[in-house]
Design a protein around this motif. Structure first.
Motif, PDB file in Angstrom:
ATOM      1  N   VAL A 129      10.772  18.097  25.912  1.00  0.00           N
ATOM      2  CA  VAL A 129      11.449  18.254  24.632  1.00  0.00           C
ATOM      3  C   VAL A 129      10.815  16.665  23.790  1.00  0.00           C
ATOM      4  O   VAL A 129      11.155  15.617  24.387  1.00  0.00           O
ATOM      5  CB  VAL A 129      12.623  18.263  24.492  1.00  0.00           C
ATOM      6  CG1 VAL A 129      13.232  18.187  22.962  1.00  0.00           C
ATOM      7  CG2 VAL A 129      13.140  19.727  24.948  1.00  0.00           C
ATOM      8  N   GLU A 130      10.552  16.705  22.587  1.00  0.00           N
ATOM      9  CA  GLU A 130      10.093  15.249  21.944  1.00  0.00           C
ATOM     10  C   GLU A 130      11.431  14.835  21.177  1.00  0.00           C
ATOM     11  O   GLU A 130      12.017  15.432  20.412  1.00  0.00           O
ATOM     12  CB  GLU A 130       9.186  15.615  20.831  1.00  0.00           C
ATOM     13  CG  GLU A 130       7.909  15.962  21.188  1.00  0.00           C
ATOM     14  CD  GLU A 130       6.859  16.229  20.220  1.00  0.00           C
ATOM     15  OE1 GLU A 130       6.706  15.395  19.364  1.00  0.00           O
ATOM     16  OE2 GLU A 130       6.113  17.432  20.055  1.00  0.00           O
ATOM     17  N   VAL A 131      11.714  13.600  21.724  1.00  0.00           N
ATOM     18  CA  VAL A 131      13.041  12.775  20.955  1.00  0.00           C
ATOM     19  C   VAL A 131      12.494  11.565  20.784  1.00  0.00           C
ATOM     20  O   VAL A 131      12.162  10.825  21.563  1.00  0.00           O
ATOM     21  CB  VAL A 131      14.166  12.755  22.110  1.00  0.00           C
ATOM     22  CG1 VAL A 131      15.317  12.034  21.422  1.00  0.00           C
ATOM     23  CG2 VAL A 131      14.508  14.138  22.598  1.00  0.00           C
ATOM     24  N   GLY A 132      12.974  10.998  19.373  1.00  0.00           N
ATOM     25  CA  GLY A 132      12.364   9.796  18.878  1.00  0.00           C
ATOM     26  C   GLY A 132      13.321   9.407  17.889  1.00  0.00           C
ATOM     27  O   GLY A 132      13.753   9.983  17.012  1.00  0.00           O
ATOM     28  N   VAL A 135      18.764  11.880  26.793  1.00  0.00           N
ATOM     29  CA  VAL A 135      17.494  11.674  26.380  1.00  0.00           C
ATOM     30  C   VAL A 135      16.261  11.936  27.316  1.00  0.00           C
ATOM     31  O   VAL A 135      15.253  12.473  27.592  1.00  0.00           O
ATOM     32  CB  VAL A 135      17.221  10.763  25.496  1.00  0.00           C
ATOM     33  CG1 VAL A 135      15.672  10.384  24.992  1.00  0.00           C
ATOM     34  CG2 VAL A 135      17.999  10.673  24.510  1.00  0.00           C
ATOM     35  N   ALA A 136      16.220  11.233  28.682  1.00  0.00           N
ATOM     36  CA  ALA A 136      15.327  11.203  29.540  1.00  0.00           C
ATOM     37  C   ALA A 136      15.208  12.466  30.131  1.00  0.00           C
ATOM     38  O   ALA A 136      14.025  13.076  30.337  1.00  0.00           O
ATOM     39  CB  ALA A 136      15.883  10.292  30.723  1.00  0.00           C
ATOM     40  N   ARG A 170      10.837  20.735  19.464  1.00  0.00           N
ATOM     41  CA  ARG A 170      10.145  21.644  20.416  1.00  0.00           C
ATOM     42  C   ARG A 170       9.449  22.598  19.897  1.00  0.00           C
ATOM     43  O   ARG A 170      10.092  23.537  19.306  1.00  0.00           O
ATOM     44  CB  ARG A 170      11.121  22.091  21.534  1.00  0.00           C
ATOM     45  CG  ARG A 170      10.483  22.732  22.704  1.00  0.00           C
ATOM     46  CD  ARG A 170      11.331  23.245  23.721  1.00  0.00           C
ATOM     47  NE  ARG A 170      12.145  24.349  23.465  1.00  0.00           N
ATOM     48  CZ  ARG A 170      11.789  25.529  23.631  1.00  0.00           C
ATOM     49  NH1 ARG A 170      10.486  25.762  24.065  1.00  0.00           N
ATOM     50  NH2 ARG A 170      12.388  26.597  23.301  1.00  0.00           N
ATOM     51  N   VAL A 215      14.433  15.562  16.860  1.00  0.00           N
ATOM     52  CA  VAL A 215      14.232  16.350  18.173  1.00  0.00           C
ATOM     53  C   VAL A 215      13.405  17.547  17.805  1.00  0.00           C
ATOM     54  O   VAL A 215      13.684  18.386  16.929  1.00  0.00           O
ATOM     55  CB  VAL A 215      15.546  16.830  18.493  1.00  0.00           C
ATOM     56  CG1 VAL A 215      15.343  17.684  20.043  1.00  0.00           C
ATOM     57  CG2 VAL A 215      16.460  15.711  18.730  1.00  0.00           C
ATOM     58  N   ARG A 224      13.221  14.764  27.543  1.00  0.00           N
ATOM     59  CA  ARG A 224      12.050  14.344  27.519  1.00  0.00           C
ATOM     60  C   ARG A 224      11.230  15.048  28.976  1.00  0.00           C
ATOM     61  O   ARG A 224      10.127  15.341  28.758  1.00  0.00           O
ATOM     62  CB  ARG A 224      11.548  12.939  27.450  1.00  0.00           C
ATOM     63  CG  ARG A 224      11.977  12.592  25.901  1.00  0.00           C
ATOM     64  CD  ARG A 224      12.026  10.960  25.944  1.00  0.00           C
ATOM     65  NE  ARG A 224      12.094  10.311  24.762  1.00  0.00           N
ATOM     66  CZ  ARG A 224      12.574   9.242  24.525  1.00  0.00           C
ATOM     67  NH1 ARG A 224      12.824   8.331  25.537  1.00  0.00           N
ATOM     68  NH2 ARG A 224      12.735   8.754  23.095  1.00  0.00           N
ATOM     69  N   GLN A 225      11.872  14.789  29.999  1.00  0.00           N
ATOM     70  CA  GLN A 225      11.368  15.464  31.214  1.00  0.00           C
ATOM     71  C   GLN A 225      11.032  16.966  31.032  1.00  0.00           C
ATOM     72  O   GLN A 225      10.187  17.376  31.799  1.00  0.00           O
ATOM     73  CB  GLN A 225      12.350  14.955  32.362  1.00  0.00           C
ATOM     74  CG  GLN A 225      11.887  15.479  33.661  1.00  0.00           C
ATOM     75  CD  GLN A 225      12.673  14.906  34.926  1.00  0.00           C
ATOM     76  OE1 GLN A 225      13.722  14.258  34.490  1.00  0.00           O
ATOM     77  NE2 GLN A 225      12.808  15.442  36.026  1.00  0.00           N
TER      78      GLN A 225
END
Length: 422
Positions: free
Chosen positions: A271-274, A263-264, A284, A282, A267-268
């Motif tokens: 990409v949106e992950v929550g 996930v890190a 993008r 997820v 996001r880097q």
């Protein structure tokens, strides 16, 4: 052999559910050898490796009723502590019957294992540990022969973390006399899951999921009823697929807490992950370029080697050059030549791959070489807008992904399985 054909260029949207974890189900199936009575496994994925393990248990004298997602394993009356080459060659995880067999029956004859050809994965740590517990080990004719009237607890220090080695020794120690301490253990969630099952069976396992595990053995263990955890690698694969193809996907049952390294990096990359309720979302925008991100694989909780190939495909879509370093297996870039056939620009120097993202890609016939490589080729097919992608040798995919083409189709992908065309 079957082929999976993908017509790419479609955004993914919708919701899918993650299946049970193959890498948790396999050792837990092996753990059924430790007791009499009927054990019940729930949330078991419908996979080739599960079928192979079930057949192996039958050969070893167990009664197996496989109706995924439920598997029932009981005694058939007569034990046969020999795991033949014909089955073990199909799947490396078969080595995990060795510990339970010698612990329960005092003898075992298990073929040296096969499975994906992604590099040397020796079983010396398994054998070293069993010898420390009192077993006599011989290698003859391609088989491991292990004997010990009753294993005894001891301290075992692994030379390096090994998932199947840790699990094999945990199961063996559960029926050993006295206390066993395993040091430098693998910390994967699947190891922790096995510890929970062994505790249900009556063993006392403390520290599973850390690098030191203590096991108090028992004279006998009980059968169990257990629901398998969700598959973190399957979840990570669909996260990457959603990011690579662009879209908005809800993934139900994704164990986000076990995917922190993946996930890190997502996001880097932009990409949106929550978390949203019981799902992971997820997102993008395909018009928003991805950022190039460097990755180094490492044992859990680091970035998993089983996500390396999939993430490489994502980096083929990124702007700039990313560096992917494989530290676990020495031969796990076999998907690179196939990705190059699709137009990816990837240079390999030893254990490091340099991915030059943003190159135009097109569909092609590509050959799956192992389980995770096959998933990466399917994801690559989702991203191309010119030509169809046909992934051959998808029996590799079927070892670890339950109905992948169906789940992708449920998200709007144009993906289908063509029977007997490969």
């Amino acid at each position: 052999m079957d082929v999976i054909r993908i017509r790419g260029g479609k955004r993914l949207s919708g919701k899918i559910r993650i299946s049970g974890a193959k890498n948790a189900a396999l050792p837990i199936l092996c753990a059924t050898l430790l007791s009499e009575g009927e054990s019940i496994l729930r949330n078991v994925p419908a996979l080739k490796d599960i079928e192979t393990t079930s057949e192996l248990l039958r050969v070893l004298g167990r009664r197996v009723a496989l109706d995924a997602p439920v598997v029932r394993v009981g005694s058939s009356g007569e034990a046969n502590p020999e795991a033949p080459y014909e089955l073990v060659k199909q799947m490396r995880a078969s080595i995990m019957v060795l510990g339970p067999l010698v612990a329960r029956y005092g003898t075992a004859r298990v073929s040296l294992p096969g499975g994906c050809q992604i590099g040397s994965r020796p079983v010396d740590q398994h054998l070293k540990g069993l010898e420390a517990l009192g077993a006599t080990i011989r290698l003859q004719g391609g088989y491991i022969h292990a004997e010990c009237k009753r294993l005894r607890g001891a301290e075992v220090v692994f030379d390096m973390p090994t998932v199947t080695g840790t699990e094999n020794l945990m199961m063996a120690a559960a029926l050993a006399k006295g206390r066993t301490t395993l040091v430098n253990c693998a910390r994967e969630p699947e190891v922790e899951e096995l510890g929970r099952v062994l505790n249900k069976m009556g063993a006392r396992v403390n520290g599973a999921g850390t690098d030191v595990i203590h096991i108090e053995g028992r004279d006998e263990l009980d059968p169990f009823d257990h629901a398998i955890i969700s598959d973190r690698i399957e979840a990570g694969t669909y996260m990457v697929a959603a990011a690579a193809a662009g879209g908005d996907v809800m993934i139900e049952g994704a164990p986000l807490e076990d995917l922190e390294a993946v996930v890190a990096k997502l996001r880097q990359a932009g990409v949106e992950v929550g978390r949203e309720g019981e799902c992971v979302r997820v997102r993008r925008d395909p018009d928003k370029p991805l950022k190039a991100v460097d990755v180094i694989t490492a044992p859990h909780p680091g970035f998993p080697t089983d996500m390396q190939a999939q993430f490489m495909v994502l980096m083929c879509q990124a702007r700039g050059t990313s560096r992917i370093v494989e530290t676990i297996f020495e031969n796990r870039f076999m998907h690179v030549p196939e990705l190059r056939r699709m137009g990816c620009a990837i240079d390999v120097d030893g254990h490091t791959a340099h991915v030059h993202g943003g190159q135009p890609m097109s569909g092609a016939k590509v050959m799956a070489t192992d389980l995770r490589a096959s998933a990466s080729l399917v994801i690559a097919g989702l991203t191309v807008t010119e030509g169809d992608t046909e992934v051959l040798r998808v029996y590799h995919l079927d070892r670890g992904y339950e109905f992948m083409e169906r789940k992708l189709a449920a998200l709007g992908a144009d993906a289908e399985r063509i029977k007997g065309q490969g």
